[in-house]
Each structure stands twice: as structure tokens, then as C-alpha cells.
Motif scaffolding. Structure first.
Motif, PDB file in Angstrom:
ATOM      1  N   ALA A   2       0.910  -1.280  -0.066  1.00 31.34           N
ATOM      2  CA  ALA A   2      -0.065  -0.046   0.057  1.00 31.34           C
ATOM      3  C   ALA A   2       0.847   1.305  -0.125  1.00 31.34           C
ATOM      4  CB  ALA A   2      -0.797  -0.085   1.198  1.00 31.34           C
ATOM      5  N   GLN A   3       0.206   2.253  -0.592  1.00 28.59           N
ATOM      6  CA  GLN A   3       1.215   3.685  -0.635  1.00 28.59           C
ATOM      7  C   GLN A   3       0.259   4.544   0.527  1.00 28.59           C
ATOM      8  OE1 GLN A   3       1.314   4.893  -4.632  1.00 28.59           O
ATOM      9  NE2 GLN A   3       3.200   4.101  -4.934  1.00 28.59           N
ATOM     10  N   ILE A   4       1.207   5.370   1.159  1.00 28.03           N
ATOM     11  CA  ILE A   4       0.752   6.458   2.045  1.00 28.03           C
ATOM     12  C   ILE A   4       1.056   7.641   1.605  1.00 28.03           C
ATOM     13  CG2 ILE A   4       0.420   4.771   4.081  1.00 28.03           C
ATOM     14  CD1 ILE A   4       2.982   5.877   4.972  1.00 28.03           C
ATOM     15  N   LYS A   5       0.316   8.728   1.842  1.00 24.10           N
ATOM     16  CA  LYS A   5       0.790  10.234   1.732  1.00 24.10           C
ATOM     17  C   LYS A   5       0.881  10.889   2.754  1.00 24.10           C
ATOM     18  CE  LYS A   5      -1.128  14.381  -0.555  1.00 24.10           C
ATOM     19  NZ  LYS A   5      -2.214  14.687  -1.125  1.00 24.10           N
ATOM     20  N   ILE A   6       2.127  11.299   3.107  1.00 30.66           N
ATOM     21  CA  ILE A   6       2.457  11.970   4.268  1.00 30.66           C
ATOM     22  C   ILE A   6       2.857  13.284   4.117  1.00 30.66           C
ATOM     23  CG2 ILE A   6       4.545  11.908   6.047  1.00 30.66           C
ATOM     24  CD1 ILE A   6       5.381   9.182   4.780  1.00 30.66           C
ATOM     25  N   THR A   7       2.025  14.287   4.916  1.00 24.80           N
ATOM     26  CA  THR A   7       2.008  15.809   4.782  1.00 24.80           C
ATOM     27  C   THR A   7       2.615  16.317   6.208  1.00 24.80           C
ATOM     28  OG1 THR A   7       0.177  15.563   3.348  1.00 24.80           O
ATOM     29  CG2 THR A   7       0.701  17.739   4.233  1.00 24.80           C
ATOM     30  N   GLN A   8       3.317  17.105   5.976  1.00 19.92           N
ATOM     31  CA  GLN A   8       3.992  17.853   7.466  1.00 19.92           C
ATOM     32  C   GLN A   8       2.802  19.027   7.732  1.00 19.92           C
ATOM     33  OE1 GLN A   8       7.926  19.700   7.388  1.00 19.92           O
ATOM     34  NE2 GLN A   8       7.545  20.675   9.250  1.00 19.92           N
ATOM     35  N   VAL A   9       2.304  18.856   8.782  1.00 23.47           N
ATOM     36  CA  VAL A   9       1.109  19.924   9.321  1.00 23.47           C
ATOM     37  C   VAL A   9       1.785  20.792  10.517  1.00 23.47           C
ATOM     38  CG1 VAL A   9      -0.772  18.492   8.376  1.00 23.47           C
ATOM     39  CG2 VAL A   9       0.071  18.266  10.616  1.00 23.47           C
ATOM     40  N   LYS A  10       2.700  20.321  11.132  1.00 26.00           N
ATOM     41  CA  LYS A  10       3.113  21.260  12.158  1.00 26.00           C
ATOM     42  C   LYS A  10       4.753  21.796  11.958  1.00 26.00           C
ATOM     43  CE  LYS A  10       1.460  20.923  16.171  1.00 26.00           C
ATOM     44  NZ  LYS A  10       1.244  20.500  17.787  1.00 26.00           N
ATOM     45  N   SER A  11       5.102  22.614  12.420  1.00 22.62           N
ATOM     46  CA  SER A  11       6.357  23.259  12.348  1.00 22.62           C
ATOM     47  C   SER A  11       7.581  22.312  12.920  1.00 22.62           C
ATOM     48  CB  SER A  11       6.653  24.767  12.852  1.00 22.62           C
ATOM     49  OG  SER A  11       8.074  25.154  12.526  1.00 22.62           O
ATOM     50  N   ARG A  12       8.771  22.352  12.400  1.00 24.24           N
ATOM     51  CA  ARG A  12       9.876  21.637  12.938  1.00 24.24           C
ATOM     52  C   ARG A  12      10.788  22.328  13.479  1.00 24.24           C
ATOM     53  NH1 ARG A  12      12.658  19.125   7.605  1.00 24.24           N
ATOM     54  NH2 ARG A  12      14.653  19.798   8.311  1.00 24.24           N
ATOM     55  N   ILE A  13      10.461  23.829  13.596  1.00 26.20           N
ATOM     56  CA  ILE A  13      11.487  24.628  14.458  1.00 26.20           C
ATOM     57  C   ILE A  13      12.022  24.133  15.766  1.00 26.20           C
ATOM     58  CG2 ILE A  13      11.835  27.074  15.248  1.00 26.20           C
ATOM     59  CD1 ILE A  13       9.983  27.933  12.845  1.00 26.20           C
ATOM     60  N   LYS A  14      10.941  23.871  16.652  1.00 22.49           N
ATOM     61  CA  LYS A  14      11.938  23.523  17.917  1.00 22.49           C
ATOM     62  C   LYS A  14      12.028  22.176  18.244  1.00 22.49           C
ATOM     63  CE  LYS A  14      10.717  27.687  20.517  1.00 22.49           C
ATOM     64  NZ  LYS A  14      10.527  28.202  21.921  1.00 22.49           N
ATOM     65  N   CYS A  15      11.923  21.369  17.334  1.00 16.90           N
ATOM     66  CA  CYS A  15      12.104  19.938  17.352  1.00 16.90           C
ATOM     67  C   CYS A  15      13.349  19.413  17.338  1.00 16.90           C
ATOM     68  CB  CYS A  15      11.508  19.183  16.062  1.00 16.90           C
ATOM     69  SG  CYS A  15       9.699  19.294  15.941  1.00 16.90           S
ATOM     70  N   PRO A  16      13.680  18.427  18.069  1.00 17.09           N
ATOM     71  CA  PRO A  16      15.046  17.792  18.286  1.00 17.09           C
ATOM     72  C   PRO A  16      15.751  17.478  16.709  1.00 17.09           C
ATOM     73  CG  PRO A  16      13.699  16.749  19.792  1.00 17.09           C
ATOM     74  CD  PRO A  16      12.731  17.427  18.942  1.00 17.09           C
ATOM     75  N   ALA A  17      16.994  17.718  16.902  1.00 19.73           N
ATOM     76  CA  ALA A  17      17.818  17.239  15.578  1.00 19.73           C
ATOM     77  C   ALA A  17      17.362  16.058  14.803  1.00 19.73           C
ATOM     78  CB  ALA A  17      19.337  17.413  15.805  1.00 19.73           C
ATOM     79  N   VAL A  18      17.258  14.905  15.724  1.00 20.49           N
ATOM     80  CA  VAL A  18      16.770  13.585  15.269  1.00 20.49           C
ATOM     81  C   VAL A  18      15.359  13.639  14.588  1.00 20.49           C
ATOM     82  CG1 VAL A  18      16.380  11.397  16.003  1.00 20.49           C
ATOM     83  CG2 VAL A  18      18.005  12.502  17.170  1.00 20.49           C
ATOM     84  N   GLN A  19      14.720  14.311  15.019  1.00 21.02           N
ATOM     85  CA  GLN A  19      13.295  14.428  14.310  1.00 21.02           C
ATOM     86  C   GLN A  19      13.267  15.135  12.930  1.00 21.02           C
ATOM     87  OE1 GLN A  19      10.547  15.981  17.166  1.00 21.02           O
ATOM     88  NE2 GLN A  19      10.577  13.906  18.284  1.00 21.02           N
ATOM     89  N   LYS A  20      14.047  16.282  12.802  1.00 19.38           N
ATOM     90  CA  LYS A  20      14.553  17.125  11.711  1.00 19.38           C
ATOM     91  C   LYS A  20      15.037  16.045  10.651  1.00 19.38           C
ATOM     92  CE  LYS A  20      14.991  21.461  13.972  1.00 19.38           C
ATOM     93  NZ  LYS A  20      15.777  22.581  14.284  1.00 19.38           N
ATOM     94  N   ARG A  21      16.090  15.385  11.163  1.00 16.85           N
ATOM     95  CA  ARG A  21      16.687  14.445  10.202  1.00 16.85           C
ATOM     96  C   ARG A  21      15.714  13.201   9.667  1.00 16.85           C
ATOM     97  NH1 ARG A  21      21.120  14.811  13.919  1.00 16.85           N
ATOM     98  NH2 ARG A  21      20.831  12.861  14.804  1.00 16.85           N
ATOM     99  N   THR A  22      14.691  12.821  10.509  1.00 14.91           N
ATOM    100  CA  THR A  22      13.768  11.931  10.216  1.00 14.91           C
ATOM    101  C   THR A  22      12.737  12.303   9.133  1.00 14.91           C
ATOM    102  OG1 THR A  22      13.812  11.022  12.193  1.00 14.91           O
ATOM    103  CG2 THR A  22      11.937  10.226  11.051  1.00 14.91           C
ATOM    104  N   LEU A  23      12.474  13.919   9.196  1.00 13.42           N
ATOM    105  CA  LEU A  23      11.448  14.345   8.214  1.00 13.42           C
ATOM    106  C   LEU A  23      12.322  14.357   6.934  1.00 13.42           C
ATOM    107  CD1 LEU A  23       9.956  17.117  10.269  1.00 13.42           C
ATOM    108  CD2 LEU A  23       8.818  15.159   9.151  1.00 13.42           C
TER     109      LEU A  23
END
Length: 59
Positions: A2-23
């Protein structure tokens, strides 16, 4: 698989670096940017790590 569509809906500004690299690894570049991926276990694991930042829909 199956295919999924992933859309970013919240800002990544204050997220940890690990989560930024995951995005980045998912291919999401900025707010409201969407990518279509296969729903493999590795992709679903990455989506689970940033589930508070993204919205997932079936294609």
C-alpha cells in the motif's frame, strides 16, 4: 504494498535534531509539503517517530 501520503502539518523549528533528520529522510522539505511512500515497516517506523508533526492518509 500500500502507498501512503505523508504531509507535514506542524513546524519543525523547536524539534530535536533527530526528528528533523527523520523528516529529511522521508523527503519532507517544508510545511504542507507532501510525499507518497510505500507503507513498509521502515517508513512506518519513521512516521511513528514524527507522528505529532505529520498527517498520514492512504492513496
Amino acid at each position: 504494498m500500500a502507498q501512503i501520503k505523508i504531509t507535514q502539518v506542524k513546524s519543525r523549528i523547536k524539534c530535536p535534531a533527530v526528528q528533523k533528520r527523520t523528516l529529511d529522510a522521508l523527503g519532507i522539505k517544508k510545511m504542507h509539503h507532501s510525499v507518497v511512500k510505500e507503507a513498509t515497516p521502515s517508513v512506518m517506523g519513521m512516521v511513528d517517530k514524527v507522528r505529532h508533526l505529520v498527517e498520514v492518509t492512504n492513496v
